[in-house]
Design an enzyme around this catalytic site. Structure first.
Site, PDB file in Angstrom:
ATOM      1  N   GLU A 108       0.724   4.994  -6.581  1.00 48.01           N
ATOM      2  CA  GLU A 108       1.555   4.265  -5.622  1.00 48.01           C
ATOM      3  C   GLU A 108       2.663   3.517  -6.366  1.00 48.01           C
ATOM      4  O   GLU A 108       2.450   2.391  -6.846  1.00 48.01           O
ATOM      5  CB  GLU A 108       0.698   3.241  -4.863  1.00 48.01           C
ATOM      6  CG  GLU A 108      -0.376   3.859  -3.996  1.00 48.01           C
ATOM      7  CD  GLU A 108      -0.645   2.997  -2.764  1.00 48.01           C
ATOM      8  OE1 GLU A 108      -0.537   3.518  -1.653  1.00 48.01           O
ATOM      9  OE2 GLU A 108      -0.928   1.794  -2.921  1.00 48.01           O
ATOM     10  N   SER A 110       5.342   4.692   1.388  1.00 48.26           N
ATOM     11  CA  SER A 110       6.214   5.113   2.498  1.00 48.26           C
ATOM     12  C   SER A 110       6.026   6.581   2.874  1.00 48.26           C
ATOM     13  O   SER A 110       6.982   7.252   3.271  1.00 48.26           O
ATOM     14  CB  SER A 110       7.678   4.805   2.184  1.00 48.26           C
ATOM     15  OG  SER A 110       7.857   3.402   2.029  1.00 48.26           O
TER      16      SER A 110
HETATM   17  C1  PEP Z   1      -0.050   1.185   0.959  1.00 48.51           C
HETATM   18  O1  PEP Z   1      -0.189   0.075   1.429  1.00 48.51           O
HETATM   19  O2  PEP Z   1      -0.910   1.622   0.190  1.00 48.51           O
HETATM   20  C2  PEP Z   1       1.135   1.961   1.314  1.00 48.51           C
HETATM   21  C3  PEP Z   1       1.337   3.107   0.729  1.00 48.51           C
HETATM   22  O3  PEP Z   1       1.961   1.416   2.274  1.00 48.51           O
HETATM   23  P1  PEP Z   1       3.224   2.136   2.978  1.00 48.51           P
HETATM   24  O4  PEP Z   1       2.769   3.524   3.380  1.00 48.51           O
HETATM   25  O5  PEP Z   1       3.545   1.283   4.140  1.00 48.51           O
HETATM   26  O6  PEP Z   1       4.304   2.201   1.950  1.00 48.51           O
END
Ligand code: PEP
Length: 247
Positions: free
Chosen positions: A165, A209
């Site tokens: 991430e 996202s």
């Molecule tokens: C997350 O919180 O792990 C995440 C990926 O959030 P988002 O998809 O909103 O970026």
């Protein structure tokens, strides 16, 4: 063959009424998915969601756990407590916990160990900040974060799910390009292979996202085995569409 995993991270969102509508909507549209689906919900809603997903294809997940077994740790929740609510997955080391709760690599590794000891699959998050990416440090950062987890949990590292991430992509609407994401996933797989010799069976999922429009392209990459989905997991149609892309 390894299945893809789509895990929703509700973060600190929800209410009894909203959760019921969301889970019932998902169940109505889900059918029998060919991929794995999980919902990582706030701990106070575990009992409610346990009942809602019982007997379905949705696995229940938590968003954090304590590194301790039990005792005087006010406000903490143990792996054994999560187990009592049929929790199958637990996010560990999310960047929001690393940032706002000062979770270190060593603490994340200890939490992964507790989750595994309780039969819960940790979804271990790694990822670089924008400043780190711009300084050319992406590889160094994600490898350091994963190395700490491998160091403590090497013998059972094939039981974890790794989530890449990039911090700059979380909740910002900016997604890593498929090339950027695939490149980091391939690196992580090499590192897992060196540690376990079984990296092919480890799910490495992407988060940041992910949405209905970009999921198919990301999930088509050879080393992207699923998604950790924040904002889009709160909308029935968007989450179902991401699941459909994975299945
Ligand atoms: C997350 O919180 O792990 C995440 C990926 O959030 P988002 O998809 O909103 O970026």
């Amino acid at each position: 063959m390894k299945k893809k995993l789509i895990a929703g991270n509700w973060k600190m969102n929800g209410s009894l009424a909203a959760n019921e509508a969301l889970v019932k909507g998902l169940l109505a549209g889900l059918g029998s998915p060919a991929c794995q689906v999980a919902l990582c919900v706030p701990s106070v809603y575990l009992a409610q969601c346990q009942a809602l997903v019982a007997g379905s294809a949705i696995g229940l997940g938590a968003q954090d756990l304590s590194q301790h077994e039990a005792g005087a740790f006010t406000g903490e929740i143990s792996g054994a407590m999560l187990q009592e609510f049929s929790v199958r997955y637990c996010i560990v080391g999310h960047s929001e916990r690393r940032q706002y709760h000062f979770e270190t690599d060593a603490l994340v590794a200890a939490k992964v160990q507790r989750a595994l000891a309780c039969g819960i699959t940790p979804i271990v998050c790694v990822g670089e900040t924008l400043a780190e990416r711009e300084a050319g440090k992406t590889e160094e950062v994600v490898k350091r974060q994963l190395a700490a987890v491998i160091h403590v949990n090497g013998h059972c590292i094939s039981e974890v799910v790794v989530a890449y991430e990039p911090v700059w992509a979380i909740g910002t609407g900016k997604t890593a390009s498929t090339e950027q994401a695939q490149q980091v996933h391939a690196l992580l797989r090499q590192q897992l292979q060196a540690a376990s010799n079984q990296a092919d069976r480890i799910q490495i999922i992407y988060g940041g996202s992910m949405n209905a429009a970009n999921a198919a392209q990301l999930l088509a990459q050879p080393d992207i085995d699923g998604g950790l989905v924040g904002g889009a997991a709160l909308k029935v149609s968007d989450f179902l569409s991401i699941i459909a892309s994975a299945c």
